[in-house]
Motif scaffolding. Structure first.
Motif, PDB file in Angstrom:
ATOM      1  N   MET A  85      40.793  26.405  38.211  1.00  0.00           N
ATOM      2  CA  MET A  85      40.958  27.870  38.259  1.00  0.00           C
ATOM      3  C   MET A  85      39.662  28.565  37.842  1.00  0.00           C
ATOM      4  SD  MET A  85      43.091  30.352  38.943  1.00  0.00           S
ATOM      5  CE  MET A  85      44.626  29.474  39.214  1.00  0.00           C
ATOM      6  N   GLY A  86      38.568  28.190  38.517  1.00  0.00           N
ATOM      7  CA  GLY A  86      37.279  28.809  38.193  1.00  0.00           C
ATOM      8  C   GLY A  86      37.235  30.251  38.689  1.00  0.00           C
ATOM      9  N   HIS A  87      36.604  31.107  37.896  1.00  0.00           N
ATOM     10  CA  HIS A  87      36.418  32.507  38.317  1.00  0.00           C
ATOM     11  C   HIS A  87      34.959  32.917  38.118  1.00  0.00           C
ATOM     12  CE1 HIS A  87      40.663  32.869  38.664  1.00  0.00           C
ATOM     13  NE2 HIS A  87      40.934  33.013  37.369  1.00  0.00           N
ATOM     14  N   ASN A  88      34.465  33.675  39.070  1.00  0.00           N
ATOM     15  CA  ASN A  88      33.195  34.364  38.895  1.00  0.00           C
ATOM     16  C   ASN A  88      33.374  35.778  39.428  1.00  0.00           C
ATOM     17  OD1 ASN A  88      33.108  34.104  41.678  1.00  0.00           O
ATOM     18  ND2 ASN A  88      31.213  32.940  41.750  1.00  0.00           N
ATOM     19  N   LEU A  96      34.112  40.021  44.668  1.00  0.00           N
ATOM     20  CA  LEU A  96      35.114  38.968  44.827  1.00  0.00           C
ATOM     21  C   LEU A  96      34.827  37.818  43.879  1.00  0.00           C
ATOM     22  CD1 LEU A  96      34.348  36.572  47.777  1.00  0.00           C
ATOM     23  CD2 LEU A  96      32.728  38.331  47.098  1.00  0.00           C
ATOM     24  N   CYS A  97      35.832  36.942  43.751  1.00  0.00           N
ATOM     25  CA  CYS A  97      35.639  35.644  43.119  1.00  0.00           C
ATOM     26  C   CYS A  97      35.409  34.681  44.268  1.00  0.00           C
ATOM     27  CB  CYS A  97      36.878  35.227  42.316  1.00  0.00           C
ATOM     28  SG  CYS A  97      36.762  33.513  41.724  1.00  0.00           S
ATOM     29  N   SER A  98      34.301  33.916  44.196  1.00  0.00           N
ATOM     30  CA  SER A  98      33.951  33.060  45.325  1.00  0.00           C
ATOM     31  C   SER A  98      34.460  31.624  45.182  1.00  0.00           C
ATOM     32  CB  SER A  98      32.439  33.076  45.560  1.00  0.00           C
ATOM     33  OG  SER A  98      31.754  32.463  44.480  1.00  0.00           O
ATOM     34  N   PHE A  99      35.329  31.378  44.188  1.00  0.00           N
ATOM     35  CA  PHE A  99      35.973  30.061  44.087  1.00  0.00           C
ATOM     36  C   PHE A  99      36.846  29.890  45.335  1.00  0.00           C
ATOM     37  CE2 PHE A  99      38.959  26.859  42.586  1.00  0.00           C
ATOM     38  CZ  PHE A  99      38.180  26.045  41.775  1.00  0.00           C
ATOM     39  N   PRO A 100      36.860  28.676  45.923  1.00  0.00           N
ATOM     40  CA  PRO A 100      37.593  28.489  47.192  1.00  0.00           C
ATOM     41  C   PRO A 100      39.029  29.010  47.141  1.00  0.00           C
ATOM     42  CG  PRO A 100      36.290  26.554  46.717  1.00  0.00           C
ATOM     43  CD  PRO A 100      36.174  27.455  45.516  1.00  0.00           C
ATOM     44  N   GLY A 101      39.340  29.876  48.079  1.00  0.00           N
ATOM     45  CA  GLY A 101      40.704  30.388  48.214  1.00  0.00           C
ATOM     46  C   GLY A 101      41.055  31.561  47.320  1.00  0.00           C
ATOM     47  N   HIS A 102      40.156  31.941  46.410  1.00  0.00           N
ATOM     48  CA  HIS A 102      40.506  33.008  45.461  1.00  0.00           C
ATOM     49  C   HIS A 102      40.286  34.431  45.987  1.00  0.00           C
ATOM     50  CE1 HIS A 102      40.549  30.561  41.451  1.00  0.00           C
ATOM     51  NE2 HIS A 102      41.181  29.951  42.439  1.00  0.00           N
ATOM     52  N   PHE A 103      39.400  34.588  46.952  1.00  0.00           N
ATOM     53  CA  PHE A 103      39.007  35.951  47.354  1.00  0.00           C
ATOM     54  C   PHE A 103      40.164  36.787  47.897  1.00  0.00           C
ATOM     55  CE2 PHE A 103      39.065  36.146  51.971  1.00  0.00           C
ATOM     56  CZ  PHE A 103      39.164  34.808  52.329  1.00  0.00           C
ATOM     57  N   GLN A 107      43.107  37.183  46.803  1.00  0.00           N
ATOM     58  CA  GLN A 107      43.695  37.966  45.699  1.00  0.00           C
ATOM     59  C   GLN A 107      42.637  38.577  44.801  1.00  0.00           C
ATOM     60  OE1 GLN A 107      47.533  37.088  43.738  1.00  0.00           O
ATOM     61  NE2 GLN A 107      47.001  34.974  44.214  1.00  0.00           N
ATOM     62  N   MET A 108      41.552  37.855  44.644  1.00  0.00           N
ATOM     63  CA  MET A 108      40.535  38.301  43.685  1.00  0.00           C
ATOM     64  C   MET A 108      39.375  39.005  44.394  1.00  0.00           C
ATOM     65  SD  MET A 108      40.488  35.168  40.924  1.00  0.00           S
ATOM     66  CE  MET A 108      39.790  36.176  39.610  1.00  0.00           C
ATOM     67  N   GLN A 109      39.620  40.266  44.704  1.00  0.00           N
ATOM     68  CA  GLN A 109      38.575  41.095  45.297  1.00  0.00           C
ATOM     69  C   GLN A 109      38.839  42.537  44.906  1.00  0.00           C
ATOM     70  OE1 GLN A 109      39.270  42.366  49.556  1.00  0.00           O
ATOM     71  NE2 GLN A 109      40.190  40.334  49.679  1.00  0.00           N
TER      72      GLN A 109
END
Ligand code: ZN
Length: 170
Positions: free
Chosen positions: A89-92, A153-160, A162-164
Motif C-alpha cells: 500500500m505504497g503512497h506518494n 495522483l499517487c503513482s503506485f500501480p492501480g492507485h490513481f 481513487q487517489m487523485q
C-alpha cells in the motif's frame, strides 16, 4: 561687432551658470533617491502554502482538492497514516504539468518500479514526494506553478483511480 561679441559671451556665461545649477539639482535628486532606496520594505507575508495531505490503508487521500497562492513556494507534507507495507500500500504525491494525460502517466509510472514508480525520464512532473509505507511521511518544497488547475495522483500501480485530485494555483 564688438557689442555682438559681448552679448555672445554673456549669453555663454549664463549657459555655464545654468548648467552648473542643473548639475547640482541632479546630485540632490540622486541623494534623495539613495535615501528612498534605504527605506525598502523588508516585511514578509507569512506563507499560507503549507499543505498536509494524508494517505491511508483504504487507498485514499485525505483531500481531493488543494489550493495554494501563486508566486510563493509550496511546502507539502504527505503522511501515510496506515500500517501496511510500502510494497502493498505504497503512497506518494505526484503533481503533473498541465496537459499531461493522467491515465497515460499512471500507466508509464506503474512500469517504473525500480524508480519508485516515477518514470525515469519524464518531463510531466512538477514535483513529487517519496513513495511511503505505513507510518512514514515526506515533506517537499517547490515553487507554485503558474495560476491554473493541475492534477495530482499517487503513482503506485492501480492507485490513481481513487487517489487523485486537483491542485489549484490562485
Ligand atoms: Zn497509493
Amino acid at each position: 561687432m564688438n557689442a555682438f561679441f559681448k552679448i555672445f559671451m554673456s549669453f555663454g556665461l549664463v549657459l555655464l551658470i545654468s548648467c552648473g545649477e542643473t548639475k547640482k539639482e541632479e546630485k540632490k535628486d540622486g541623494f534623495q533617491y539613495d535615501q528612498a532606496a534605504e527605506k525598502t520594505d523588508t516585511s514578509e507575508e507569512k506563507s499560507q502554502n503549507e499543505v498536509l495531505i494524508t494517505g491511508d490503508d483504504m487507498m485514499k487521500y485525505s483531500t481531493r482538492e488543494i489550493r495554494v497562492k501563486a508566486g510563493e513556494p509550496v511546502t507539502l507534507t504527505l503522511k501515510h497514516i496506515g500500517k501496511l507495507d510500502i510494497k502493498v500500500m505504497g503512497h506518494n504525491w505526484v503533481l503533473l504539468k498541465q496537459g499531461t494525460d493522467l491515465v497515460g502517466f499512471a500507466s508509464k509510472a506503474s512500469a517504473a518500479a525500480d524508480n519508485n514508480y516515477i518514470p525515469a525520464e519524464t518531463e510531466d512532473v512538477i514535483a513529487h514526494t517519496k513513495m511511503l509505507g505505513g507510518g512514514e511521511s515526506d515533506t517537499i518544497t517547490f515553487d507554485a506553478p503558474a495560476p491554473g488547475t493541475y492534477q495530482f495522483l499517487c503513482s503506485f500501480p492501480g492507485h490513481f483511480a481513487q487517489m487523485q485530485g486537483t491542485f489549484i494555483v490562485e
